[in-house]
Design an enzyme around this catalytic site. Structure first.
Site, short mmCIF file in Angstrom:
data_model
loop_
_atom_site.label_atom_id
_atom_site.label_comp_id
_atom_site.label_asym_id
_atom_site.label_seq_id
_atom_site.Cartn_x
_atom_site.Cartn_y
_atom_site.Cartn_z
N TYR A 140 0.87 -1.19 0.00
CA TYR A 140 0.00 0.00 0.00
C TYR A 140 0.90 1.23 0.00
CZ TYR A 140 -3.94 3.06 1.40
OH TYR A 140 -4.91 4.04 1.47
N LYS A 168 -1.28 -1.19 -4.17
CA LYS A 168 -2.33 -0.17 -4.20
C LYS A 168 -1.62 1.16 -4.16
CE LYS A 168 -6.05 2.07 -1.72
NZ LYS A 168 -6.76 2.30 -0.44
#
Length: 305
Positions: A140, A168
């Protein structure tokens, strides 16, 4: 080639809001009710415990409770990604082990926050999480909140591992998104983070997206995705522009989280107040919340055609 089913992580994945009762404690039944509603919309999955889920403001036990509720309700229907990022590696590993035990399909994590960490520290943090389970791992990358800028060299090094299936990316540069996709290769997922540029992210290489405002208008993001896949780019742009106008209004409230939770409440999905220091909406804003909700619902009806 990765040994995991990457298709199950592509598409629209809602960054789910946590559910609290009147005392501010995790409300498992409310979480299950909301998860059930999301399953009915046709989204690919749910991302639990991330920024929108207020994971960093919860105890380890609370994060476990929220994940357990979601998996119990829709774990056999939707792809469930557990965000296990925490200030300490020890807590992240504990959350990852728990996620695997209760049936999550993947884990994800930001770098450990507060301390300004070197790339070696972040790599060690992520590696400890990766090594703690057999689950696939999604990096992330959100430098505007963590203060850590993921380099292409570290991304390439991490992506070489079979368990590391994607990233992400919530940085605002679609150029960086494209560069990460190129660096990771065709069997490496890149999931768009900024909701207001979902279409831009898809058009430059993203395989899907994970977003918080999806939670109050998943049907509109599904419409953008449908139009994009069908090659109807002008129509996709139309719906992205509508989404962006709605996001601008959501951001005009004291907090995005408070506004989204208030809209869910109007629809009969009680998720409680956002946890301080995140702000709830003001009583004086309730009428404006209801008007915005009506706008969103009208657009949803139009999108369904």
């Amino acid at each position: 080639m990765k040994s995991y089913d990457l298709e199950s992580f592509k598409g629209i994945i809602i960054a789910m809001y946590s559910s609290y009762d009147a005392e501010g404690e995790i409300d498992k039944e409310a979480a299950r009710k909301l998860a059930r509603q999301y399953a009915s919309t046709g989204v690919k999955g749910l991302y639990v415990g991330g920024s929108s889920g207020e994971g960093m403001l919860q105890s380890v036990e609370e994060r476990k409770q929220m994940l357990e509720a979601v998996i119990a309700e829709v774990g056999k229907e939707l792809t469930i990604i557990a965000h296990v990022g925490a200030p300490s590696t020890r807590d992240s590993v504990e959350l990852a082990i728990h996620a695997e035990k209760v049936g999550a399909h993947a884990v994800s994590a930001v770098p450990a926050i507060y301390y300004r960490l070197s790339p070696e520290s972040v790599e060690s943090h992520w590696q400890a999480i990766i090594d703690s389970t057999a689950l696939p791992f999604i990096i992330y990358h959100i430098p505007q909140t963590t203060g850590f800028q993921l380099s292409k060299s570290l991304l390439i090094k991490m992506a070489a591992q079979d368990k590391v299936i994607g990233v992400k990316i919530s940085a605002e540069s679609t150029f960086e998104l494209q560069q990460f996709k190129a660096a990771g290769g065709k069997d490496f997922l890149v999931l768009n983070g900024p909701d207001e540029q979902y279409l831009a992210g898809r058009s430059i290489g993203a395989d899907g997206g994970i977003g918080g405002t999806y939670g109050v208008m998943p049907e509109l993001f599904l419409k953008v995705e449908q139009c994009y896949v069908q090659g109807e780019i002008a129509e996709a742009q139309k719906w992205q522009f509508i989404i962006n106008d709605l996001i601008v209004e959501l951001l005009s409230f004291p907090s995005l989280y408070g506004a989204c939770k208030a809209i869910l409440s109007v629809r009969g999905f009680e998720t409680g107040q956002p946890r301080m220091p995140l702000l709830p909406i003001k009583d004086s804003d309730q009428e404006r919340v209801e008007a915005l909700n009506n706008r969103i619902l009208d657009y949803i009806l139009e999108a369904k055609g």
